[in-house]
Design a protein around this motif. Sequence first.
Motif, PDB file in Angstrom:
ATOM      1  N   GLY A 238       0.648  -1.359  -0.026  1.00 15.59           N
ATOM      2  CA  GLY A 238       0.016  -0.037  -0.036  1.00 15.59           C
ATOM      3  C   GLY A 238       0.622   1.143  -0.012  1.00 15.59           C
ATOM      4  N   GLU A 239       2.040   0.984   0.158  1.00 17.01           N
ATOM      5  CA  GLU A 239       3.005   2.418   0.163  1.00 17.01           C
ATOM      6  C   GLU A 239       3.554   2.560  -1.312  1.00 17.01           C
ATOM      7  N   SER A 240       3.809   3.856  -1.686  1.00 11.38           N
ATOM      8  CA  SER A 240       4.498   3.949  -3.044  1.00 11.38           C
ATOM      9  C   SER A 240       6.032   4.017  -2.890  1.00 11.38           C
ATOM     10  N   ALA A 241       6.565   4.272  -1.825  1.00  7.67           N
ATOM     11  CA  ALA A 241       8.184   4.151  -1.803  1.00  7.67           C
ATOM     12  C   ALA A 241       8.399   3.579  -0.272  1.00  7.67           C
ATOM     13  N   PRO A 242       9.597   2.957  -0.124  1.00 10.85           N
ATOM     14  CA  PRO A 242      10.135   2.589   1.218  1.00 10.85           C
ATOM     15  C   PRO A 242      10.384   3.634   2.140  1.00 10.85           C
ATOM     16  N   ALA A 243      10.069   3.538   3.418  1.00 14.50           N
ATOM     17  CA  ALA A 243      10.443   4.342   4.375  1.00 14.50           C
ATOM     18  C   ALA A 243      11.726   4.609   4.702  1.00 14.50           C
ATOM     19  N   GLN A 244      12.307   5.736   4.387  1.00 14.45           N
ATOM     20  CA  GLN A 244      13.470   6.143   4.829  1.00 14.45           C
ATOM     21  C   GLN A 244      13.881   7.117   5.956  1.00 14.45           C
ATOM     22  N   LEU A 245      12.702   7.693   6.297  1.00 11.48           N
ATOM     23  CA  LEU A 245      12.953   8.656   7.409  1.00 11.48           C
ATOM     24  C   LEU A 245      11.956   7.997   8.381  1.00 11.48           C
ATOM     25  N   LEU A 246      12.381   7.950   9.796  1.00  5.99           N
ATOM     26  CA  LEU A 246      11.449   7.200  10.869  1.00  5.99           C
ATOM     27  C   LEU A 246      11.590   8.231  11.794  1.00  5.99           C
ATOM     28  N   ARG A 247      10.433   8.249  12.724  1.00  6.49           N
ATOM     29  CA  ARG A 247      10.582   9.176  13.830  1.00  6.49           C
ATOM     30  C   ARG A 247       9.963   8.417  15.097  1.00  6.49           C
ATOM     31  N   SER A 248      10.201   9.334  16.308  1.00  6.23           N
ATOM     32  CA  SER A 248       9.834   8.756  17.468  1.00  6.23           C
ATOM     33  C   SER A 248       9.187   9.967  17.939  1.00  6.23           C
ATOM     34  N   ASP A 249       8.537   9.715  19.084  1.00  7.99           N
ATOM     35  CA  ASP A 249       8.001  10.666  20.228  1.00  7.99           C
ATOM     36  C   ASP A 249       8.391  10.345  21.547  1.00  7.99           C
ATOM     37  N   GLY A 250       9.562   9.392  21.660  1.00  6.75           N
ATOM     38  CA  GLY A 250      10.115   9.139  22.981  1.00  6.75           C
ATOM     39  C   GLY A 250      10.214   7.764  22.971  1.00  6.75           C
ATOM     40  N   GLY A 251       9.441   6.850  22.206  1.00  2.00           N
ATOM     41  CA  GLY A 251       9.430   5.657  22.155  1.00  2.00           C
ATOM     42  C   GLY A 251      10.057   5.101  20.993  1.00  2.00           C
ATOM     43  N   ALA A 252       9.524   4.010  20.375  1.00  2.00           N
ATOM     44  CA  ALA A 252      10.107   3.220  19.217  1.00  2.00           C
ATOM     45  C   ALA A 252      10.102   3.865  18.133  1.00  2.00           C
ATOM     46  N   PHE A 253      10.904   3.770  17.201  1.00  2.00           N
ATOM     47  CA  PHE A 253      11.000   4.706  15.814  1.00  2.00           C
ATOM     48  C   PHE A 253      10.169   3.883  14.808  1.00  2.00           C
ATOM     49  N   ALA A 254       9.199   4.640  14.312  1.00  2.00           N
ATOM     50  CA  ALA A 254       8.412   4.105  13.396  1.00  2.00           C
ATOM     51  C   ALA A 254       8.502   5.210  12.004  1.00  2.00           C
ATOM     52  N   PRO A 255       8.020   4.501  10.794  1.00  2.00           N
ATOM     53  CA  PRO A 255       8.117   5.475   9.603  1.00  2.00           C
ATOM     54  C   PRO A 255       7.211   6.440   9.500  1.00  2.00           C
TER      55      PRO A 255
END
Length: 635
Positions: A269-286
């Motif tokens: 369902g995604e058009s491109a691979p996730a190259q940037l991941l973010r975190s709000d203090g926990g685990a990093f997600a796409p």
Amino acid sequence: MFAIAAPSASAATACAKTTDPATPAAPSPGKPCWVDITPYPFGTDGLPVDTSSLGCPAVNAEKDRGYQSQCYLRVTSMAFRAWNRGLAATTRFQINPSPPPTPFGVWLFNGTRWYPDPTFPGASTCYGDTVVWAGKLDYWLIGGSLTGSGVPTVCRYDGSSFAWQPLEIPAETRVKVLSPEIASVRAGACYAWDDCWFFGPEGVRLHWDGTKLNDDTPDISSPSLRGRFGSAAARVDADGHRIGVAVRWTSHSSQDGVKPEDQVRPDPGESAPAQLLRSDGGAFAPFPFTPPTVPGPDDPWRTNLVAVDLDPSGRGWVAGNTVGAGNLQITGRILPGRQAAPVVPFALSGRAACTPSATAFTYAPTSSGLPDGQSSYIWNSLSVFPDSGDALAGGTERPAVGGTSRNDNGYAEPVLTRVGCAGAVTETRFREPDPTTNDAAVAPANYRGSLDAVAANAANDAWAATSSGSAIGGGIPTGVDQRFYQRPHLYRLTDTAKPAATAGDDVEDRPFEVVADPPIFVEDAPPPEPPPAPDEPPVITTVPTKPKRVKQKPSIYSPKVSKPRRIKGNRYVMVVTFRVRRPVTVGVQALRKNKVVSRSGLKRFKGKRGTLKLEITRKHWPTRVRFYTRSGSTR
């Protein structure tokens, strides 16, 4: 212990020479410029480099003229938690095939000078090329190769105990990757001393909770979760909210012609691979973000993100190179045409991103390595100015056209590029007198070199470190061309005024754990009943001899008491160190007006040194300390 470099950034008032004719002669308040730090602070002997000293002889003086290579250390990484609290990782230059490891691999900056970390155990124990702050007292050295044990490690400095600790990559992490030998750590970011995230090849992710490294590597059987991480950053905003980012490549390696099984694929369902991941203090997600790229046959995502940074508000920048970019002279199979080498903004937390620059940074190698009429870039590092949100990117550039002198012909050289939050671009390329001539010709400072590390602390305070360089000169006296090596440089952006940012301190609340020795229980059968006593022998009166007394030296000596350090609330800890001559059981007491207000407990020492800790409070602040044994107190 170590001589310390002079505050050369403030003493050196001349601006470094650049290709920009508008560069002023000297910095002035409100008008910063880049200043060449002289003497170069990172010497292989732990001192600022002094090429006139006997310990810094020239190398192959008749063949390879120029800087004394064994006298300089190369800066591979810099990290600042405040303008007056900095770290640098260094290594020896690869002039020799196998240079010995340096004992001065980590350096500290206190706002005035750089000096080697006196606690660092040396590269043979802790090897790495990237430094990461963790809180105010702790930091990490990561990115190292395998140790002698064959197990990849990272190294942590515990600022509360003043000790380094090599930590192995967990076994559960190594079994999840296709190549366990590369299950290393290449990037890291910390929110606090007990909350750090580390990343490596093939999707390796680890979390440090203050006690141990925990594996957080996802199941990488799916190509969408693979890829090599290139950089990470973490910030805490004014309200205490934690935000973090990490970037990864679209392939495992930088080699040309990446195999399909080595590529990072998008999730369904995604058009491109996730190259940037973010975190709000926990685990990093796409995080939804697609960098500029030039697709190739069976290889649609060819931009590897190699560097990232953001300010506390969530505005950030990334820098990327095309797959296969590693040299501005063609080596191997590269896609034809110009490829993307982007420096572009992003934003988290609903904040508006900076304006993308109208300059489209690109990359295209040439067979000769000489200009083709358009600049080409390879990026190594990136930092964001916390006040303006501008990006400072460092790397290598082949300029669009060359200069007029022999060693200013447009070959690759270090470059600093500042991309403003409003889109403006300022490029800085440094110049110095051509070392191979006696005329007024100039050459790039570090010809064929690169800019390896940058750090931006304030509008009037930033740092940049370059590799060495090598120029070609006319033979003296033989008439045969010779290689002339150029020394590395450390530049500082300054206007001679105090940096326009808050100074850092070392005050940090940390739990103080005291682990008591466990009790020892001995269980054994009682001894047998003794035989009847024999008849008493006749009484023989002897004249007692006076025993000869031998005065031994004390069991412990050279005691030293540290300055009390606050650990929490009204509680402080004071460390007593001493030397030990022979095995002894001893403790230490804190006294106030001859009344004991704290004691460490007795401890057995068998080595050559000993350490005891006292926990004290302001209400019962001691006036002196003394040692004690089971039989009583000593001095």
